[in-house]
Motif scaffolding. Structure first.
Motif, PDB file in Angstrom:
ATOM      1  N   ALA A 140       0.775  -1.397   0.168  1.00 32.48           N
ATOM      2  CA  ALA A 140      -0.141   0.196  -0.101  1.00 32.48           C
ATOM      3  C   ALA A 140       0.841   1.136  -0.052  1.00 32.48           C
ATOM      4  O   ALA A 140       0.485   2.234  -0.594  1.00 32.48           O
ATOM      5  CB  ALA A 140      -0.838  -0.059   0.916  1.00 32.48           C
ATOM      6  N   PRO A 141       1.944   1.276   0.658  1.00 30.29           N
ATOM      7  CA  PRO A 141       2.843   2.583   0.631  1.00 30.29           C
ATOM      8  C   PRO A 141       3.194   3.030  -0.599  1.00 30.29           C
ATOM      9  O   PRO A 141       3.389   4.036  -1.193  1.00 30.29           O
ATOM     10  CB  PRO A 141       3.982   2.381   1.600  1.00 30.29           C
ATOM     11  CG  PRO A 141       3.305   1.324   2.694  1.00 30.29           C
ATOM     12  CD  PRO A 141       2.506   0.472   1.817  1.00 30.29           C
ATOM     13  N   LEU A 142       3.675   1.830  -1.535  1.00 25.52           N
ATOM     14  CA  LEU A 142       4.085   2.099  -2.732  1.00 25.52           C
ATOM     15  C   LEU A 142       2.935   2.611  -3.771  1.00 25.52           C
ATOM     16  O   LEU A 142       3.084   3.520  -4.475  1.00 25.52           O
ATOM     17  CB  LEU A 142       4.871   0.898  -3.463  1.00 25.52           C
ATOM     18  CG  LEU A 142       6.115   0.390  -2.568  1.00 25.52           C
ATOM     19  CD1 LEU A 142       6.812  -0.869  -3.416  1.00 25.52           C
ATOM     20  CD2 LEU A 142       7.268   1.310  -2.300  1.00 25.52           C
ATOM     21  N   ARG A 143       1.886   1.809  -3.761  1.00 24.16           N
ATOM     22  CA  ARG A 143       0.758   2.175  -4.370  1.00 24.16           C
ATOM     23  C   ARG A 143       0.254   3.738  -4.303  1.00 24.16           C
ATOM     24  O   ARG A 143      -0.136   4.242  -5.024  1.00 24.16           O
ATOM     25  CB  ARG A 143      -0.277   1.201  -4.210  1.00 24.16           C
ATOM     26  CG  ARG A 143      -1.463   1.299  -4.953  1.00 24.16           C
ATOM     27  CD  ARG A 143      -2.269   0.377  -4.770  1.00 24.16           C
ATOM     28  NE  ARG A 143      -2.860   0.000  -3.575  1.00 24.16           N
ATOM     29  CZ  ARG A 143      -2.746  -0.877  -3.044  1.00 24.16           C
ATOM     30  NH1 ARG A 143      -1.882  -2.131  -3.636  1.00 24.16           N
ATOM     31  NH2 ARG A 143      -3.105  -1.190  -1.726  1.00 24.16           N
ATOM     32  N   ALA A 144       0.247   4.042  -2.813  1.00 21.71           N
ATOM     33  CA  ALA A 144      -0.226   5.476  -2.430  1.00 21.71           C
ATOM     34  C   ALA A 144       0.783   6.589  -3.115  1.00 21.71           C
ATOM     35  O   ALA A 144       0.157   7.417  -3.571  1.00 21.71           O
ATOM     36  CB  ALA A 144      -0.141   5.583  -0.990  1.00 21.71           C
ATOM     37  N   ALA A 145       1.809   6.126  -3.057  1.00 20.63           N
ATOM     38  CA  ALA A 145       2.886   7.328  -3.819  1.00 20.63           C
ATOM     39  C   ALA A 145       2.692   7.395  -5.036  1.00 20.63           C
ATOM     40  O   ALA A 145       2.819   8.205  -5.754  1.00 20.63           O
ATOM     41  CB  ALA A 145       4.197   6.815  -3.277  1.00 20.63           C
ATOM     42  N   LEU A 146       2.603   6.152  -5.808  1.00 22.02           N
ATOM     43  CA  LEU A 146       2.527   6.298  -7.392  1.00 22.02           C
ATOM     44  C   LEU A 146       1.095   6.800  -7.662  1.00 22.02           C
ATOM     45  O   LEU A 146       1.139   7.513  -8.593  1.00 22.02           O
ATOM     46  CB  LEU A 146       2.627   4.652  -7.625  1.00 22.02           C
ATOM     47  CG  LEU A 146       3.884   3.929  -7.903  1.00 22.02           C
ATOM     48  CD1 LEU A 146       3.654   2.593  -8.553  1.00 22.02           C
ATOM     49  CD2 LEU A 146       4.822   4.873  -8.720  1.00 22.02           C
ATOM     50  N   GLU A 147       0.279   6.733  -7.016  1.00 24.62           N
ATOM     51  CA  GLU A 147      -0.992   7.098  -7.323  1.00 24.62           C
ATOM     52  C   GLU A 147      -1.125   8.756  -7.052  1.00 24.62           C
ATOM     53  O   GLU A 147      -1.834   9.269  -7.960  1.00 24.62           O
ATOM     54  CB  GLU A 147      -2.377   6.560  -6.379  1.00 24.62           C
ATOM     55  CG  GLU A 147      -2.740   5.191  -6.676  1.00 24.62           C
ATOM     56  CD  GLU A 147      -3.855   4.608  -5.997  1.00 24.62           C
ATOM     57  OE1 GLU A 147      -3.668   5.054  -4.779  1.00 24.62           O
ATOM     58  OE2 GLU A 147      -4.117   3.427  -6.097  1.00 24.62           O
ATOM     59  N   LEU A 148      -0.424   9.071  -6.183  1.00 23.33           N
ATOM     60  CA  LEU A 148      -0.300  10.822  -5.848  1.00 23.33           C
ATOM     61  C   LEU A 148       0.532  11.185  -7.064  1.00 23.33           C
ATOM     62  O   LEU A 148       0.243  12.165  -7.662  1.00 23.33           O
ATOM     63  CB  LEU A 148       0.201  10.957  -4.495  1.00 23.33           C
ATOM     64  CG  LEU A 148      -0.416  10.639  -3.374  1.00 23.33           C
ATOM     65  CD1 LEU A 148       0.312  11.126  -1.882  1.00 23.33           C
ATOM     66  CD2 LEU A 148      -1.508  11.843  -3.287  1.00 23.33           C
ATOM     67  N   ALA A 149       1.567  10.538  -7.406  1.00 25.88           N
ATOM     68  CA  ALA A 149       2.322  11.099  -8.472  1.00 25.88           C
ATOM     69  C   ALA A 149       1.849  10.816  -9.877  1.00 25.88           C
ATOM     70  O   ALA A 149       1.865  12.041 -10.757  1.00 25.88           O
ATOM     71  CB  ALA A 149       3.852  10.261  -8.463  1.00 25.88           C
ATOM     72  N   TYR A 150       1.043   9.787 -10.246  1.00 28.37           N
ATOM     73  CA  TYR A 150       0.458   9.768 -11.524  1.00 28.37           C
ATOM     74  C   TYR A 150      -0.803  10.403 -11.551  1.00 28.37           C
ATOM     75  O   TYR A 150      -1.138  11.173 -12.460  1.00 28.37           O
ATOM     76  CB  TYR A 150       0.297   8.008 -11.807  1.00 28.37           C
ATOM     77  CG  TYR A 150      -0.255   7.931 -13.113  1.00 28.37           C
ATOM     78  CD1 TYR A 150       0.787   8.063 -14.168  1.00 28.37           C
ATOM     79  CD2 TYR A 150      -1.329   7.766 -13.334  1.00 28.37           C
ATOM     80  CE1 TYR A 150       0.301   7.809 -15.783  1.00 28.37           C
ATOM     81  CE2 TYR A 150      -2.027   7.336 -14.732  1.00 28.37           C
ATOM     82  CZ  TYR A 150      -0.985   7.652 -15.626  1.00 28.37           C
ATOM     83  OH  TYR A 150      -1.514   7.054 -17.081  1.00 28.37           O
TER      84      TYR A 150
END
Length: 197
Positions: A140-150
């Motif tokens: 989840a932490p990686l996914r959350a970071a990617l979702e914010l960036a993308y």
């Protein structure tokens, strides 16, 4: 600490319950993986009804062949995703081949181009489905970071602030997430289950 080659307990127990023919086990498996199966099938096929059909086929396959899952090859989730991918690609090829046949391309060059186009479509759909699987499977932490960036077009500084982490941690999460996503081009089946289904 668990050994890497030992499958998770839930996976082993689920396989045993399915092998015994416990209908409740199939229901639990469906509840846990139906959205994954449907989204992967839809990603490959681009059609809601076809994805519904593949979803039914996947769970029928799991019910009829629980012993074809090899826990040593990876998690049950990856196996279910690989079965989904295989069945969705088979349906895509069959549908597209039937459409090509009905189109009645007279020239051999036209048919070769159309078949090459079909294989290209299958490859693109496979990569897209694999990318979806990777995103939904990553921590989840990686996914959350990617979702914010993308999706929200945040840079690493804004991502760090939004997540309440250091800028170095935000960069690390983004880098790891992107490295995982970059593997989507590596193979046609979801990660963690390269064996036959």
């Amino acid at each position: 600490m668990a050994h890497k080659d030992v499958p998770p307990r839930w996976d082993r127990k689920m396989q045993q319950r399915l092998a015994r023919g416990e209908a409740a086990a199939l229901g639990e498996l469906y509840d846990r993986f139906a959205s994954l199966v449907h989204s992967l099938a839809h990603r490959v096929l681009g059609d809601e009804r076809a994805a519904d059909g593949v979803t039914r086929e996947v769970f029928a396959h799991v019910w009829e062949h629980p012993d074809s899952y090899d826990p040593k090859q990876g998690p049950l989730r990856s196996w279910v995703a690989a079965v989904t991918h295989r069945l969705a690609v088979q349906r895509l090829r069959a549908t597209e081949t039937a459409a090509l046949t009905r189109g009645g391309g007279d020239r051999a060059d036209d048919q070769a181009d159309e078949l090459e186009g079909l294989e290209s479509k299958v490859r693109r759909a496979s990569v897209a489905a694999r990318a979806d699987y990777i995103v939904h499977s990553m921590p989840a932490p990686l996914r959350a970071a990617l979702e914010l960036a993308y999706f929200q077009r945040r840079d690493y500084r804004q991502t760090a602030a939004d997540l309440g982490v250091t800028e170095d941690e935000a960069r690390r999460r983004l880098r790891l997430g992107l490295q995982l996503l970059s593997t989507a081009h590596d193979a046609g089946t979801p990660p963690g289950y390269g064996g036959a289904v």
